[in-house]
Structure formats: structure tokens, C-alpha cells
Design an enzyme around this catalytic site. Structure first.
Site, PDB file in Angstrom:
ATOM      1  N   LEU A 225       0.854  -1.193   0.000  1.00 37.40           N
ATOM      2  CA  LEU A 225       0.000   0.000   0.000  1.00 37.40           C
ATOM      3  C   LEU A 225       0.887   1.239   0.000  1.00 37.40           C
ATOM      4  CD1 LEU A 225      -2.465  -0.947   2.913  1.00 37.40           C
ATOM      5  CD2 LEU A 225      -3.059  -0.899   0.484  1.00 37.40           C
ATOM      6  N   HIS A 226       0.695   2.112  -0.973  1.00 37.66           N
ATOM      7  CA  HIS A 226       1.434   3.386  -0.897  1.00 37.66           C
ATOM      8  C   HIS A 226       0.706   4.565  -1.535  1.00 37.66           C
ATOM      9  CE1 HIS A 226       2.646   2.091  -4.950  1.00 37.66           C
ATOM     10  NE2 HIS A 226       2.959   3.352  -5.189  1.00 37.66           N
ATOM     11  N   ARG A 227      -0.492   4.337  -2.087  1.00 38.76           N
ATOM     12  CA  ARG A 227      -1.219   5.437  -2.739  1.00 38.76           C
ATOM     13  C   ARG A 227      -1.799   6.359  -1.672  1.00 38.76           C
ATOM     14  NH1 ARG A 227      -0.479   2.887  -7.347  1.00 38.76           N
ATOM     15  NH2 ARG A 227       0.833   4.642  -7.945  1.00 38.76           N
TER      16      ARG A 227
ATOM     17  N   ASP B 198      -2.377  -1.612  -3.840  1.00 33.82           N
ATOM     18  CA  ASP B 198      -2.946  -0.472  -4.571  1.00 33.82           C
ATOM     19  C   ASP B 198      -2.018  -0.088  -5.726  1.00 33.82           C
ATOM     20  OD1 ASP B 198      -0.883   0.784  -3.189  1.00 33.82           O
ATOM     21  OD2 ASP B 198      -2.210   1.979  -1.908  1.00 33.82           O
TER      22      ASP B 198
END
Ligand code: UDP
Length: 362
Positions: A208-210, A282
């Protein structure tokens, strides 16, 4: 033909590796083609940058513009200022940009303003979500590029609709998949494979990094707590992106199943993906790789710029709420994997097609 290749961030390195190989091959077969590799320095952590050069045998960059982090505008502006100097000192026939990061857009603008032609690899993909910085980078880059290389017919159609010339659009397939096929026999278990008693299909991979998932600390915590509970006794390997790590800070979440690890190099990350039970992410690129490897992928976003990963591939868009992820995941446990296939031209030969087309343009 003198080409300047731009790379700034992790997904870029994975995309340029096979293009450089294809250029080298053409050169060896007597074609007049040379390249200069510019690293903008957008990603600079060893495990987001150097490791990829080493593992994917990418030659060291001719120059690193060393721009590092900043706000969206600070970073874009810093890349433009530095790349203008670079391009003035080392003019070329064509600047080749890949993907949708700030370096992609910044270098395309700079090149065009210096009357240099621009080729965009992975052109035309659209999520329709202008809150994503990447969508703005895609739209701007595609509005000024001279040659477009696309991963799907849908992407080519998006470009036509936006007024691009038909003769400039080339549906060639997906360079990320070239990299996957070229390295598949080198995928290796990570150092923690035994320590965490990982076995094929007994764990899930999470990335997850958005901004939509990680920028709000409490929602990120709720998401992690929800996933930890949802997976029952399955382990979840979470290679945590520096952006996500800085938001979580020192929070001690007391998670039962989620194991935090450093961002992985390409070869161990792909080993982990290939052997996983499922992937929750994501990332856009990962939904393409899971499609090729036939691994169920649940994408924590409301939109995708890669619709073929869902219509043909193994991807399912689940939105950003934990409730919906739990619902979709439980349905998957009941019904099993959905039927999937491989998108057209994702065959490992895309870079070769790109370089052949570029040479025909001289
Ligand atoms: N990746 C990797 N190690 C990791 C996480 C991702 O090698 O720990 C690779 C992954 O296989 C994919 C690419 O990085 O090829 C995707 O990068 P990212 O998620 O940063 O970009 P996005 O796809 O969201 O643009």
C-alpha cells in the site's frame, strides 16, 4: 539515432531494463543507435533504486540529477531545471520516458521545450481519477509526446479520442512483462522465507502506498487491523513503502498476522508474488504481474487505468473500504479463483517491437 532514456522511480527501472537490452541487441546487430541513461534521483533509497540496477543488470546511469523528495511541484520543477541543463549539454534525437511518475512528465515537458522529440512508453492509460498525481502526469505527457507505445487497444483508443495522430500510436504490449519473463528463472526466496515459515500459498502479499489509502493515519491503521483480522491464520507479508512507513511512524498496532518487511528487490518480490495465495495492493504494476502469474489480486482502489487486468486478468477492484475488501475476499474463499487469461501482446517481446519502430522513424 541518439536516445536519452529517463528513469526516476522503482517502476521506471523495471520498465527501462528490457528496453535497454533491446537497444544493445540492435546496436550489436549493426544498427546505428546509442543511448544515454538519465536517473532523475526521484527514488534514491538503496532498496527502491540501486538494488534494481544490480538485479536487472541495468547499466549505471550516465548522470544522476539527484533531485530527491519534495512536494509534487517542488519535485517536478527540480527535475525540469536539472534536466534542461543535462539536455542542453547532451542533445539527442529523442527522449524516451516510461510510465507515469513526476520524472516522466517533467522530462517530457523539458524535452519538448527544447524541440526534442518525445516517445512515451505505457502511453494512453487513464484511470479518470484526477486526484491521482499519476493521472495528471499521464495526461500532460500524452498531450505533448510524438510517439506513443501502448499496452492495450483501450489505451490506444484513449489517445485517439484525445486527438493524437493515428500514425504515432503503436500498440506493442507491456515492457513490465518483458522484465518478468526475462527474469522468471532468477526469482529467489527472500532471506526471511524460512524464519517466517513461508510456504507456497500459505501467505498473502500486501503493498500500500497510494495517498488514498495511506495519507490518513487512522484509516491506514483501520485498514491494517481489518486485514489482520480478515485473513484468519494466513500470514500477510507487507513490504512497507517508505511513504507508508513514515505515516505509520512508531504506532504499535499489535498485529497477529501482518509481518512488516523492507521493500523487496525485484527477484525476491516476484518470488513472493509467484508463490502467494493472493495479493492485496494499490499498485498498478503489481496487478499486471499477478495477471501473468495467475495469482488473485485485490486492488484497494476505486478505479484502474489498467482495465484489462480486471476484464481479462486476475485483478478485482475492491475500493478503499475494509468492509468491501472483507466481503470480496470471503466470496473468493467460497468460490475460488476467477477464470483469467493473458492480455494481447503481453508476450515478452514488447521492447524489441518498440526499438524496431523507433529505428523506422529516423
Ligand atoms: N516491487 C518490488 N518490490 C517491492 C514492491 C514492489 O520489486 O517491495 C515491484 C513490483 O513487482 C512492480 C513494481 O515494483 O513491478 C511496482 O511498483 P510500485 O507499486 O511502486 O508502482 P506502481 O505500480 O504503483 O506504479
Amino acid at each position: 539515432m541518439k536516445i536519452t532514456i529517463i528513469a526516476g522511480a522503482r517502476p521506471n527501472f523495471i520498465k527501462i531494463a528490457p528496453i535497454i537490452k533491446a537497444i544493445e541487441q540492435k546496436k550489436d546487430s549493426g544498427e546505428k543507435i546509442t543511448y544515454r541513461l538519465v536517473h532523475t534521483g526521484q527514488h534514491y533509497d538503496k532498496n527502491l533504486s540501486d538494488t534494481f540496477f544490480e538485479e536487472l543488470n541495468i547499466p549505471l546511469p550516465d548522470i544522476n540529477l539527484d533531485v530527491k523528495s519534495g512536494t509534487q511541484s517542488e519535485q517536478t520543477a527540480a527535475i525540469m531545471v536539472a534536466f534542461e541543463q543535462e539536455l542542453l549539454k547532451n542533445p539527442c534525437d529523442l527522449v524516451l520516458v516510461v510510465g507515469d511518475v513526476n520524472s516522466t512528465m517533467a522530462c517530457a515537458i523539458t524535452a519538448k521545450k527544447l524541440n526534442t522529440k518525445v516517445a512515451h512508453v505505457e502511453a494512453g492509460i487513464r484511470s479518470g481519477d484526477l486526484t491521482m498525481p499519476e493521472e495528471i502526469n499521464r495526461m500532460v505527457t500524452d498531450s505533448i509526446s510524438d510517439y506513443f507505445f501502448t499496452t492495450s487497444i483501450t489505451a490506444s483508443e484513449n489517445l485517439l479520442r484525445n486527438g493524437a495522430d493515428k500514425s504515432a500510436i503503436h500498440f506493442v504490449g507491456n515492457v513490465m512483462i518483458d522484465t518478468l519473463y526475462q527474469n522468471q528463472n532468477k526469482f529467489t526466496p527472500p532471506s526471511f522465507w524460512k524464519e517466517h515459515q513461508l510456504e507456497s500459498k500459505n501467505y498473502i502479499i500486501l503493498t500500500l502506498h497510494r495517498p488514498s489509502n495511506v495519507d490518513e493515519e487512522q484509516s491506514l491503521i483501520n485498514l491494517l487491523l481489518g486485514i489482520d483480522k480478515m485473513v484468519g491464520y494466513k500470514k500477510v507479508i507487507f513490504p512497507i513503502h517508505p511513504r507508508t512507513k513514515s505515516i505509520l511512524g512508531e504506532n504499535n498496532l499489535n498485529l497477529k498476522n501482518i509481518i512488516f518487511v523492507e521493500p523487496q528487490g525485484y527477484l525476491s518480490f516476484m518470488y513472493l508474488i509467484q508463490n502467494s495465495f493472493a495479493v492485496i495492493t494499490d499498485s498498478g504494476g503489481i496487478s499486471e504481474e499477478t495477471t501473468i502469474l495467475n495469482i488473485p489480486c485485490f486492488t484497494m482502489r476505486n478505479t484502474t487505468e489498467r482495465p484489462e487486468t480486471e476484464t481479462i486478468g486476475t485483478n478485482t477492484l475492491v475500493g478503499t473500504s475494509i468492509e468491501n475488501l472483507v466481503k470480496v475476499y470471503n466470496e473468493f474463499l467460497l468460490k475460488g479463483k476467477k477464470e483469467s487469461g493473458i492480455p494481447e501482446l503481453w508476450d515478452g517481446k514488447t521492447s524489441e517491437r518498440i526499438v524496431t519502430i523507433l529505428l523506422s522513424k529516423k
